[in-house]
Design a protein around this motif. Structure first.
Motif, mmCIF file in Angstrom:
data_model
loop_
_atom_site.group_PDB
_atom_site.id
_atom_site.type_symbol
_atom_site.label_atom_id
_atom_site.label_comp_id
_atom_site.label_asym_id
_atom_site.label_seq_id
_atom_site.Cartn_x
_atom_site.Cartn_y
_atom_site.Cartn_z
ATOM 1 N N ALA A 139 0.820 -1.214 0.000
ATOM 2 C CA ALA A 139 0.000 0.000 0.000
ATOM 3 C C ALA A 139 0.849 1.258 0.000
ATOM 4 N N LEU A 140 2.149 1.112 0.265
ATOM 5 C CA LEU A 140 3.083 2.247 0.225
ATOM 6 C C LEU A 140 3.772 2.351 -1.130
ATOM 7 N N ARG A 141 3.609 1.332 -1.947
ATOM 8 C CA ARG A 141 4.361 1.221 -3.201
ATOM 9 C C ARG A 141 3.629 1.949 -4.341
ATOM 10 N N PHE A 142 3.722 3.264 -4.344
ATOM 11 C CA PHE A 142 3.163 4.072 -5.427
ATOM 12 C C PHE A 142 4.238 5.021 -5.923
ATOM 13 N N HIS A 143 4.378 5.090 -7.232
ATOM 14 C CA HIS A 143 5.392 5.952 -7.812
ATOM 15 C C HIS A 143 5.063 7.414 -7.517
ATOM 16 N N PRO A 144 6.063 8.265 -7.289
ATOM 17 C CA PRO A 144 5.803 9.689 -7.030
ATOM 18 C C PRO A 144 4.952 10.364 -8.113
ATOM 19 N N PHE A 145 5.089 9.944 -9.369
ATOM 20 C CA PHE A 145 4.257 10.504 -10.427
ATOM 21 C C PHE A 145 2.776 10.248 -10.135
ATOM 22 N N GLU A 146 2.478 9.039 -9.610
ATOM 23 C CA GLU A 146 1.090 8.709 -9.289
ATOM 24 C C GLU A 146 0.596 9.542 -8.112
ATOM 25 N N LEU A 147 1.474 9.816 -7.143
ATOM 26 C CA LEU A 147 1.098 10.677 -6.025
ATOM 27 C C LEU A 147 0.694 12.060 -6.521
ATOM 28 N N VAL A 148 1.455 12.614 -7.460
ATOM 29 C CA VAL A 148 1.137 13.935 -8.005
ATOM 30 C C VAL A 148 -0.233 13.910 -8.690
#
Length: 263
Positions: A132-141
């Protein structure tokens, strides 16, 4: 000040659950691990730290809580056009935000460009609470701007917006966990919530199954839009997790994972 105080709980409550679910995974594991905990956990910790730093930077421009505060100050948004009791607006706000997250997740799989970012999450060869922590920074943006826009357009009150963030993060940790639940409890929880077994289907190597069970919290949207699957085609104990074209240990490497959207 109230919103700032609540921001602490947005992090503290999920952090406590991450520890709790990780212990539960050791006591009642759902599936055997392919790659093990390390270096996967190290990589996921680095994703968390990177996204936390990026989140601080994004806070200078837009965050969900700020969008809600702006909406309230300007009485802008759908819910500010109603005169319903606060609890009805709060419940409706929760439902609409949960639907918005479902739509975003659906779009991540349907758009080639968005999938290049989201596949970093799906490339994990194992599934546990740290996924659940494994999200690329691009996806966070993308997610931050999308949710902030939804909060502003819907006129979601700041307390509801921040409470939803806690709700979403806690549910993501729960349904990604490698925790075996009794079948009867799983069936009961699925009336409302996405369970680990339900979300396990979505992380299958089977491409068709990756396009099912998009929900992160409520099961209702998958049922309504016809994307609900009770169980994978393969037996649950034999289901493989990850992406077919990455059947090795590269997803456990942080730098490789960070560069994955460019490949």
């Amino acid at each position: 000040m109230l919103a700032a105080g609540l921001n602490f709980y947005v992090i503290a409550i999920p952090a406590g659950l991450l520890i709790l679910f990780s212990i539960a995974e050791c006591l009642w594991p759902r599936s055997k691990r392919v790659l093990g905990r390390f270096p996967r956990w190290r990589t996921h910790a680095l994703f968390f730290l990177t996204n936390a730093a990026l989140g601080r930077l994004l806070a200078l421009f837009v965050v969900v809580g700020s969008a809600a505060t702006w909406s309230a100050a300007n009485e802008f948004g759908l819910l500010y056009q109603t005169e319903w009791p606060w609890w009805i607006e709060a419940c409706l706000g929760f439902l609409l935000l949960d639907l918005a997250v479902w739509v975003q997740h659906w779009a991540m799989h349907r758009s080639h460009i968005l999938w290049r970012v989201h596949k970093v999450h799906h490339s994990d060869r194992d599934l546990d609470a740290t996924t659940a922590l494994r999200f690329h920074p691009f996806e966070l943006v993308i997610s931050t701007f999308f949710k902030s826009a939804c909060v502003a357009l819907l006129g979601i009150p700041v307390l509801v917006a921040l409470a939803f963030e806690v709700w979403l993060n806690c549910n993501a940790l729960f349904n990604h966990s490698n925790m075996r639940l009794p079948r009867s409890l799983d069936r009961t929880l699925r009336i409302i919530l996405v369970t680990p077994d339900m979300h396990l289907v979505h992380h299958s190597m089977n491409v068709k199954e990756q396009c099912q069970n998009y929900g992160f919290a409520l099961t209702w949207w998958d049922r309504i839009f016809g994307t609900y699957a009770y169980q994978p085609t393969m037996d649950r104990d034999q289901q493989t997790v990850g992406l077919k074209n990455i059947p090795d240990d590269r997803p456990a490497q942080f730098m490789w994972s960070m560069k994955q959207p460019l490949t």
